[in-house]
Write a protein that holds these residues in place. Sequence first.
Motif, PDB file in Angstrom:
ATOM      1  N   ARG A  82       5.487  15.376 -21.534  1.00 13.11           N
ATOM      2  CA  ARG A  82       5.361  13.996 -22.005  1.00 13.11           C
ATOM      3  C   ARG A  82       4.574  13.142 -21.000  1.00 13.11           C
ATOM      4  O   ARG A  82       3.977  12.140 -21.354  1.00 13.11           O
ATOM      5  CB  ARG A  82       6.758  13.408 -22.247  1.00 13.11           C
ATOM      6  N   HIS A  83       4.546  13.579 -19.754  1.00 16.15           N
ATOM      7  CA  HIS A  83       3.799  12.875 -18.713  1.00 16.15           C
ATOM      8  C   HIS A  83       2.398  13.462 -18.501  1.00 16.15           C
ATOM      9  O   HIS A  83       1.758  13.213 -17.487  1.00 16.15           O
ATOM     10  CB  HIS A  83       4.590  12.891 -17.401  1.00 16.15           C
ATOM     11  N   GLY A  84       1.943  14.258 -19.457  1.00 16.20           N
ATOM     12  CA  GLY A  84       0.565  14.740 -19.432  1.00 16.20           C
ATOM     13  C   GLY A  84       0.340  16.059 -18.715  1.00 16.20           C
ATOM     14  O   GLY A  84      -0.800  16.477 -18.534  1.00 16.20           O
ATOM     15  N   PHE A  85       1.397  16.732 -18.319  1.00 21.62           N
ATOM     16  CA  PHE A  85       1.265  18.027 -17.656  1.00 21.62           C
ATOM     17  C   PHE A  85       1.322  19.149 -18.682  1.00 21.62           C
ATOM     18  O   PHE A  85       1.916  19.005 -19.743  1.00 21.62           O
ATOM     19  CB  PHE A  85       2.397  18.241 -16.637  1.00 21.62           C
ATOM     20  N   THR A  86       0.709  20.273 -18.356  1.00 25.28           N
ATOM     21  CA  THR A  86       0.845  21.494 -19.129  1.00 25.28           C
ATOM     22  C   THR A  86       1.813  22.382 -18.368  1.00 25.28           C
ATOM     23  O   THR A  86       1.667  22.561 -17.158  1.00 25.28           O
ATOM     24  CB  THR A  86      -0.515  22.210 -19.262  1.00 25.28           C
ATOM     25  N   VAL A  87       2.785  22.931 -19.050  1.00 25.05           N
ATOM     26  CA  VAL A  87       3.771  23.819 -18.431  1.00 25.05           C
ATOM     27  C   VAL A  87       3.606  25.206 -19.034  1.00 25.05           C
ATOM     28  O   VAL A  87       3.620  25.362 -20.258  1.00 25.05           O
ATOM     29  CB  VAL A  87       5.218  23.327 -18.664  1.00 25.05           C
ATOM     30  N   ILE A  88       3.410  26.196 -18.170  1.00 24.74           N
ATOM     31  CA  ILE A  88       3.383  27.578 -18.648  1.00 24.74           C
ATOM     32  C   ILE A  88       4.477  28.352 -17.916  1.00 24.74           C
ATOM     33  O   ILE A  88       4.761  28.089 -16.754  1.00 24.74           O
ATOM     34  CB  ILE A  88       2.002  28.250 -18.486  1.00 24.74           C
ATOM     35  N   ARG A  89       5.085  29.277 -18.650  1.00 24.54           N
ATOM     36  CA  ARG A  89       6.212  30.032 -18.113  1.00 24.54           C
ATOM     37  C   ARG A  89       5.943  31.525 -18.213  1.00 24.54           C
ATOM     38  O   ARG A  89       5.355  31.990 -19.184  1.00 24.54           O
ATOM     39  CB  ARG A  89       7.493  29.741 -18.910  1.00 24.54           C
ATOM     40  N   PHE A  90       6.409  32.234 -17.195  1.00 26.40           N
ATOM     41  CA  PHE A  90       6.317  33.689 -17.181  1.00 26.40           C
ATOM     42  C   PHE A  90       7.671  34.248 -16.775  1.00 26.40           C
ATOM     43  O   PHE A  90       8.352  33.683 -15.929  1.00 26.40           O
ATOM     44  CB  PHE A  90       5.272  34.170 -16.156  1.00 26.40           C
ATOM     45  N   ARG A  91       8.016  35.358 -17.363  1.00 24.05           N
ATOM     46  CA  ARG A  91       9.213  36.091 -16.930  1.00 24.05           C
ATOM     47  C   ARG A  91       8.899  36.758 -15.591  1.00 24.05           C
ATOM     48  O   ARG A  91       7.756  37.172 -15.334  1.00 24.05           O
ATOM     49  CB  ARG A  91       9.585  37.164 -17.957  1.00 24.05           C
ATOM     50  N   ASN A  92       9.902  36.874 -14.754  1.00 25.28           N
ATOM     51  CA  ASN A  92       9.717  37.567 -13.481  1.00 25.28           C
ATOM     52  C   ASN A  92       9.153  38.963 -13.690  1.00 25.28           C
ATOM     53  O   ASN A  92       8.287  39.409 -12.935  1.00 25.28           O
ATOM     54  CB  ASN A  92      11.043  37.670 -12.717  1.00 25.28           C
ATOM     55  N   GLU A  93       9.630  39.656 -14.723  1.00 21.59           N
ATOM     56  CA  GLU A  93       9.175  41.018 -14.994  1.00 21.59           C
ATOM     57  C   GLU A  93       7.671  41.058 -15.273  1.00 21.59           C
ATOM     58  O   GLU A  93       6.988  42.001 -14.887  1.00 21.59           O
ATOM     59  CB  GLU A  93       9.939  41.621 -16.182  1.00 21.59           C
ATOM     60  N   THR A  94       7.173  40.046 -15.956  1.00 22.89           N
ATOM     61  CA  THR A  94       5.742  39.986 -16.245  1.00 22.89           C
ATOM     62  C   THR A  94       4.952  39.834 -14.952  1.00 22.89           C
ATOM     63  O   THR A  94       3.927  40.499 -14.762  1.00 22.89           O
ATOM     64  CB  THR A  94       5.430  38.822 -17.210  1.00 22.89           C
ATOM     65  N   MET A  95       5.430  38.987 -14.060  1.00 18.64           N
ATOM     66  CA  MET A  95       4.749  38.803 -12.777  1.00 18.64           C
ATOM     67  C   MET A  95       4.745  40.099 -11.983  1.00 18.64           C
ATOM     68  O   MET A  95       3.745  40.443 -11.350  1.00 18.64           O
ATOM     69  CB  MET A  95       5.459  37.695 -11.975  1.00 18.64           C
ATOM     70  N   LEU A  96       5.831  40.836 -12.030  1.00 17.06           N
ATOM     71  CA  LEU A  96       5.935  42.090 -11.280  1.00 17.06           C
ATOM     72  C   LEU A  96       5.101  43.213 -11.890  1.00 17.06           C
ATOM     73  O   LEU A  96       4.558  44.047 -11.166  1.00 17.06           O
ATOM     74  CB  LEU A  96       7.396  42.541 -11.204  1.00 17.06           C
ATOM     75  N   ASN A  97       4.969  43.215 -13.216  1.00 17.92           N
ATOM     76  CA  ASN A  97       4.364  44.361 -13.898  1.00 17.92           C
ATOM     77  C   ASN A  97       2.973  44.125 -14.470  1.00 17.92           C
ATOM     78  O   ASN A  97       2.291  45.085 -14.832  1.00 17.92           O
ATOM     79  CB  ASN A  97       5.287  44.837 -15.028  1.00 17.92           C
ATOM     80  N   ASP A  98       2.541  42.875 -14.595  1.00 21.34           N
ATOM     81  CA  ASP A  98       1.248  42.610 -15.219  1.00 21.34           C
ATOM     82  C   ASP A  98       0.595  41.365 -14.618  1.00 21.34           C
ATOM     83  O   ASP A  98       0.376  40.359 -15.295  1.00 21.34           O
ATOM     84  CB  ASP A  98       1.412  42.459 -16.731  1.00 21.34           C
ATOM     85  N   ARG A  99       0.267  41.454 -13.345  1.00 23.08           N
ATOM     86  CA  ARG A  99      -0.333  40.322 -12.627  1.00 23.08           C
ATOM     87  C   ARG A  99      -1.622  39.851 -13.279  1.00 23.08           C
ATOM     88  O   ARG A  99      -1.899  38.656 -13.324  1.00 23.08           O
ATOM     89  CB  ARG A  99      -0.633  40.707 -11.175  1.00 23.08           C
ATOM     90  N   ASP A 100      -2.419  40.784 -13.769  1.00 19.87           N
ATOM     91  CA  ASP A 100      -3.689  40.409 -14.389  1.00 19.87           C
ATOM     92  C   ASP A 100      -3.472  39.494 -15.588  1.00 19.87           C
ATOM     93  O   ASP A 100      -4.224  38.527 -15.783  1.00 19.87           O
ATOM     94  CB  ASP A 100      -4.474  41.648 -14.822  1.00 19.87           C
ATOM     95  N   ALA A 101      -2.461  39.782 -16.398  1.00 23.86           N
ATOM     96  CA  ALA A 101      -2.167  38.941 -17.560  1.00 23.86           C
ATOM     97  C   ALA A 101      -1.712  37.552 -17.115  1.00 23.86           C
ATOM     98  O   ALA A 101      -2.087  36.541 -17.729  1.00 23.86           O
ATOM     99  CB  ALA A 101      -1.102  39.590 -18.439  1.00 23.86           C
ATOM    100  N   VAL A 102      -0.923  37.484 -16.057  1.00 28.75           N
ATOM    101  CA  VAL A 102      -0.464  36.193 -15.538  1.00 28.75           C
ATOM    102  C   VAL A 102      -1.647  35.378 -15.040  1.00 28.75           C
ATOM    103  O   VAL A 102      -1.807  34.203 -15.386  1.00 28.75           O
ATOM    104  CB  VAL A 102       0.595  36.389 -14.425  1.00 28.75           C
ATOM    105  N   VAL A 103      -2.504  35.997 -14.242  1.00 32.37           N
ATOM    106  CA  VAL A 103      -3.679  35.293 -13.713  1.00 32.37           C
ATOM    107  C   VAL A 103      -4.587  34.831 -14.855  1.00 32.37           C
ATOM    108  O   VAL A 103      -5.079  33.699 -14.855  1.00 32.37           O
ATOM    109  CB  VAL A 103      -4.445  36.174 -12.704  1.00 32.37           C
TER     110      VAL A 103
END
Length: 119
Positions: A82-103
């Motif tokens: 509501r204050h103009g920010f974009t929020v994106i969320r990732f599961r910890n497992e995604t960060m551990l297993n698919d860094r390229d997709a997160v980036v």
Amino acid sequence: MATERQDFARRLRRQSTKPEDILWSLLRAHRLDGLKFRRQVPLLGYTVDFLCLQRKLVIELDGAQHDVERDYDAARTLEIERHGFTVIRFRNETMLNDRDAVVAAIREAAGTATENPHL
């Protein structure tokens, strides 16, 4: 003198999780497309995991505890957006297993998807 929220953010930085450490190693020191990210930052009464003020982008990493905090997380996200920010969320497992997709998703959200594809 530091506020209670700043002290809390410092404590979170000292107690970071492995997925947070990995993502921070990719974001810190302008490593991702020259963008400046900060970690565990007080914002609008919350502490967000990663913040790029330049792009008004918030990145959250969610562990198992977020399964029971879905309603809180949704309300928090709406308030921040509501204050103009974009929020994106990732599961910890995604960060551990698919860094390229997160980036790739971070680049997409930041609008830098084609600037530097070789991180």
